[in-house]
Design an enzyme around this catalytic site. Structure first.
Site, mmCIF file in Angstrom:
data_model
loop_
_atom_site.group_PDB
_atom_site.id
_atom_site.type_symbol
_atom_site.label_atom_id
_atom_site.label_comp_id
_atom_site.label_asym_id
_atom_site.label_seq_id
_atom_site.Cartn_x
_atom_site.Cartn_y
_atom_site.Cartn_z
ATOM 1 N N LYS A 131 0.795 -1.248 0.000
ATOM 2 C CA LYS A 131 0.000 0.000 0.000
ATOM 3 C C LYS A 131 0.818 1.283 0.000
ATOM 4 O O LYS A 131 0.319 2.344 0.364
ATOM 5 C CB LYS A 131 -1.018 0.034 1.173
ATOM 6 C CG LYS A 131 -1.953 -1.133 1.183
ATOM 7 C CD LYS A 131 -2.831 -1.141 -0.036
ATOM 8 C CE LYS A 131 -2.741 -2.422 -0.787
ATOM 9 N NZ LYS A 131 -3.247 -2.328 -2.160
ATOM 10 N N THR A 191 3.174 0.440 -4.778
ATOM 11 C CA THR A 191 3.711 -0.670 -5.577
ATOM 12 C C THR A 191 3.167 -0.640 -7.009
ATOM 13 O O THR A 191 3.927 -0.753 -7.979
ATOM 14 C CB THR A 191 3.307 -2.024 -4.943
ATOM 15 O OG1 THR A 191 3.364 -1.900 -3.528
ATOM 16 C CG2 THR A 191 4.194 -3.141 -5.417
ATOM 17 N N HIS A 217 7.272 -7.980 -1.446
ATOM 18 C CA HIS A 217 7.050 -7.301 -0.163
ATOM 19 C C HIS A 217 7.970 -7.933 0.901
ATOM 20 O O HIS A 217 7.621 -8.038 2.063
ATOM 21 C CB HIS A 217 5.596 -7.460 0.284
ATOM 22 C CG HIS A 217 4.582 -6.745 -0.561
ATOM 23 N ND1 HIS A 217 4.750 -5.468 -1.030
ATOM 24 C CD2 HIS A 217 3.362 -7.136 -1.000
ATOM 25 C CE1 HIS A 217 3.672 -5.111 -1.723
ATOM 26 N NE2 HIS A 217 2.823 -6.102 -1.725
ATOM 27 N N LYS A 249 -7.781 6.228 -3.825
ATOM 28 C CA LYS A 249 -7.782 7.679 -4.024
ATOM 29 C C LYS A 249 -6.456 8.193 -4.567
ATOM 30 O O LYS A 249 -6.413 9.183 -5.273
ATOM 31 C CB LYS A 249 -8.059 8.362 -2.682
ATOM 32 C CG LYS A 249 -9.511 8.369 -2.285
ATOM 33 C CD LYS A 249 -9.692 9.357 -1.165
ATOM 34 C CE LYS A 249 -11.139 9.466 -0.749
ATOM 35 N NZ LYS A 249 -11.254 10.270 0.490
ATOM 36 N N TYR A 262 6.714 8.271 -1.691
ATOM 37 C CA TYR A 262 5.454 8.423 -2.436
ATOM 38 C C TYR A 262 5.121 9.905 -2.593
ATOM 39 O O TYR A 262 4.730 10.363 -3.668
ATOM 40 C CB TYR A 262 4.348 7.690 -1.663
ATOM 41 C CG TYR A 262 2.983 7.700 -2.299
ATOM 42 C CD1 TYR A 262 2.583 6.672 -3.153
ATOM 43 C CD2 TYR A 262 2.066 8.709 -2.022
ATOM 44 C CE1 TYR A 262 1.316 6.664 -3.722
ATOM 45 C CE2 TYR A 262 0.796 8.712 -2.583
ATOM 46 C CZ TYR A 262 0.429 7.697 -3.430
ATOM 47 O OH TYR A 262 -0.831 7.688 -3.986
ATOM 48 N N SER A 272 -4.785 3.105 3.826
ATOM 49 C CA SER A 272 -4.856 2.347 2.575
ATOM 50 C C SER A 272 -4.883 0.839 2.860
ATOM 51 O O SER A 272 -5.668 0.094 2.260
ATOM 52 C CB SER A 272 -3.647 2.717 1.701
ATOM 53 O OG SER A 272 -3.770 2.166 0.423
ATOM 54 N N TRP A 277 1.893 1.745 -8.773
ATOM 55 C CA TRP A 277 2.415 2.911 -9.512
ATOM 56 C C TRP A 277 3.847 2.650 -9.974
ATOM 57 O O TRP A 277 4.189 2.849 -11.142
ATOM 58 C CB TRP A 277 2.356 4.110 -8.566
ATOM 59 C CG TRP A 277 2.592 5.446 -9.186
ATOM 60 C CD1 TRP A 277 2.643 5.753 -10.522
ATOM 61 C CD2 TRP A 277 2.795 6.668 -8.466
ATOM 62 N NE1 TRP A 277 2.856 7.101 -10.676
ATOM 63 C CE2 TRP A 277 2.956 7.686 -9.434
ATOM 64 C CE3 TRP A 277 2.838 7.011 -7.112
ATOM 65 C CZ2 TRP A 277 3.164 9.008 -9.074
ATOM 66 C CZ3 TRP A 277 3.050 8.338 -6.756
ATOM 67 C CH2 TRP A 277 3.206 9.319 -7.722
ATOM 68 N N ARG A 332 5.991 5.493 2.261
ATOM 69 C CA ARG A 332 4.855 6.411 2.266
ATOM 70 C C ARG A 332 4.559 6.814 3.704
ATOM 71 O O ARG A 332 4.882 6.060 4.648
ATOM 72 C CB ARG A 332 3.650 5.680 1.669
ATOM 73 C CG ARG A 332 2.470 6.549 1.400
ATOM 74 C CD ARG A 332 1.327 5.743 0.811
ATOM 75 N NE ARG A 332 0.257 6.636 0.410
ATOM 76 C CZ ARG A 332 -0.937 6.241 -0.008
ATOM 77 N NH1 ARG A 332 -1.210 4.946 -0.111
ATOM 78 N NH2 ARG A 332 -1.864 7.118 -0.333
HETATM 79 P P1 A3P Z 1 -4.883 4.828 -1.417
HETATM 80 O O1 A3P Z 1 -5.541 3.628 -0.820
HETATM 81 O O2 A3P Z 1 -4.423 5.810 -0.386
HETATM 82 O O3 A3P Z 1 -5.690 5.469 -2.474
HETATM 83 P P2 A3P Z 1 -0.042 -0.455 -3.585
HETATM 84 O O4 A3P Z 1 0.057 -0.249 -5.056
HETATM 85 O O5 A3P Z 1 1.298 -0.572 -2.914
HETATM 86 O O6 A3P Z 1 -0.976 -1.547 -3.259
HETATM 87 O O7 A3P Z 1 -0.627 0.895 -2.989
HETATM 88 C C1 A3P Z 1 -1.943 1.257 -3.243
HETATM 89 C C2 A3P Z 1 -2.063 2.740 -3.009
HETATM 90 O O8 A3P Z 1 -1.437 3.451 -4.098
HETATM 91 C C3 A3P Z 1 -3.524 3.170 -2.989
HETATM 92 O O9 A3P Z 1 -3.548 4.315 -2.141
HETATM 93 C C4 A3P Z 1 -3.740 3.519 -4.446
HETATM 94 O O10 A3P Z 1 -4.843 4.346 -4.680
HETATM 95 C C5 A3P Z 1 -2.427 4.226 -4.776
HETATM 96 N N1 A3P Z 1 -2.105 4.217 -6.199
HETATM 97 C C6 A3P Z 1 -2.334 3.242 -7.111
HETATM 98 N N2 A3P Z 1 -1.913 3.611 -8.312
HETATM 99 C C7 A3P Z 1 -1.402 4.853 -8.188
HETATM 100 C C8 A3P Z 1 -0.812 5.772 -9.114
HETATM 101 N N3 A3P Z 1 -0.679 5.490 -10.386
HETATM 102 N N4 A3P Z 1 -0.400 6.963 -8.619
HETATM 103 C C9 A3P Z 1 -0.532 7.274 -7.311
HETATM 104 N N5 A3P Z 1 -1.086 6.452 -6.394
HETATM 105 C C10 A3P Z 1 -1.516 5.253 -6.821
#
Ligand code: A3P
Length: 326
Positions: free
Chosen positions: A64, A67, A127, A291, A217, A157, A69, A149
């Site tokens: 969260k 990853t 992870h 979000k 992040y 998240s 992104w 983050r």
């Molecule tokens: P939120 O739950 O705060 O919205 P992971 O990819 O490590 O599982 O993390 C998920 C978090 O990254 C979520 O945060 C998700 O919305 C956010 N996320 C996913 N894609 C993203 C992107 N392209 N840019 C920025 N944040 C992103």
């Protein structure tokens, strides 16, 4: 392999356990809490069987923290000469289907994909806590990227994601937020204490800056363009003079295109990420996009909860020199 995997799963079930988040229980291995499936079993299997290649690129994260992104960005940067933006694989595939997790996909049970069949450079994610990285990975000259983050945003998240997974796994009710804050602060989270996890990679990045790039992040959100340039350089795929010039002259230079393609707004609105699913067809792609904002924790936590997490952050970081601030 089947017999060997059975031994790992039996071993995991013999470990100390605590109430879990998505799964019913978490199991403690070497001081760190793990989910049994899609976690510790794959990690143990991988520790014994994975052979890194010098050209491998690893993305290491606590769940969260960005990853999805970073998977999209790494894939796009490294393979930018192979694809056109209008027909890019990310338009039809979730980033998790393009960059597999070691312990979940390649060494999950059953394995989804064969690491030996992947073309070089392999882009792999995990992870894994730094303290449990297999020695062959630590000894290899490969590049590793880590992204951290803000702890409160990470917690919120995590809670949203795991509560959705609880419901899907066996219809269990959501974890009350107070209880989850307490577990998070005590390090009873899948992959253990968030702060210990971050500090493990941060310290390693100071020792081996040429092998480990440590990102935040929030810095990515604030200035994705310069972070993408930094990433490309670190990975050994720097933007050429022509690409940089194109960037200055055109509104849609290649770096800009990469940032746009991988942005939350773009990825979350693609059909594949609205309706598809990944990770053994179990996790719906839309769950990876909630979000994507900085500071959303304030909309979900009481001032007392925020203070509690801040207090643990202060205690854990005291004397380390590390800060989550950008
Ligand atoms: P939120 O739950 O705060 O919205 P992971 O990819 O490590 O599982 O993390 C998920 C978090 O990254 C979520 O945060 C998700 O919305 C956010 N996320 C996913 N894609 C993203 C992107 N392209 N840019 C920025 N944040 C992103």
């Amino acid at each position: 392999m089947e017999r060997c995997f059975k031994e790992y799963s039996e071993f995991v079930l013999s470990l100390p356990k605590e109430k879990g988040w998505a799964t019913e229980f978490l199991y403690e291995y070497k001081g760190i809490w793990f989910q049994p499936k899609f976690g510790l079993q794959g990690l143990l299997w991988m520790q014994d069987h994975f052979k890194p290649k010098p050209t491998d690129i690893f993305l290491m994260t606590f769940p969260k923290c960005g990853t999805t992104w970073l998977k999209a960005l790494l894939y796009t940067i490294v393979k930018r000469t192979q694809f056109h933006f209008s027909t890019h694989p990310l338009l039809t595939h979730n980033p998790h289907d393009l960059v597999p997790f070691l312990e979940i996909d390649l060494f999950g049970h059953p394995p989804f994909g064969d690491p030996d069949m992947m073309p070089s450079p392999r882009i792999l994610a995990s992870h894994f806590p730094y303290s449990l990285l297999p020695k062959p990975i630590l000894d290899s000259p490969c590049k590793m990227v880590y992204i951290c983050r803000d702890p409160k945003d990470t917690f919120v998240s995590l809670l949203h994601f795991y509560n959705k997974m609880r419901l899907k796994t066996d219809g269990r009710a959501p974890i009350p937020v107070e209880e989850a804050v307490d577990m998070f602060c005590r390090g009873i989270t899948p992959r253990g204490s968030y702060w210990d996890f971050v500090l493990g990679y941060w310290r390693a990045s100071l020792e081996c800056p040429e092998n480990l790039l440590f990102l935040k992040y929030e810095a990515m959100k604030e200035d994705a363009l310069s972070q993408v340039k930094k990433l490309a350089e670190f990975l050994g795929y720097p933007f050429t003079k022509e690409e940089e010039e194109e960037e200055e002259e055109e509104e849609n230079g290649v770096i800009q295109e990469i940032v746009k393609l991988c942005s939350f707004e773009n990825l979350s609105n693609l059909q594949v990420n609205k309706t598809g699913s990944t990770v053994h067809n179990f996790v719906e792609n839309k769950l990876y996009f909630r979000k994507g904002e900085i500071g959303d924790s304030k909309n979900h936590l009481t001032p007392d909860m925020m203070e509690l997490i801040d207090k643990v952050t202060e205690e854990k970081l005291s004397g380390t020199g590390f800060t989550f601030h950008v």
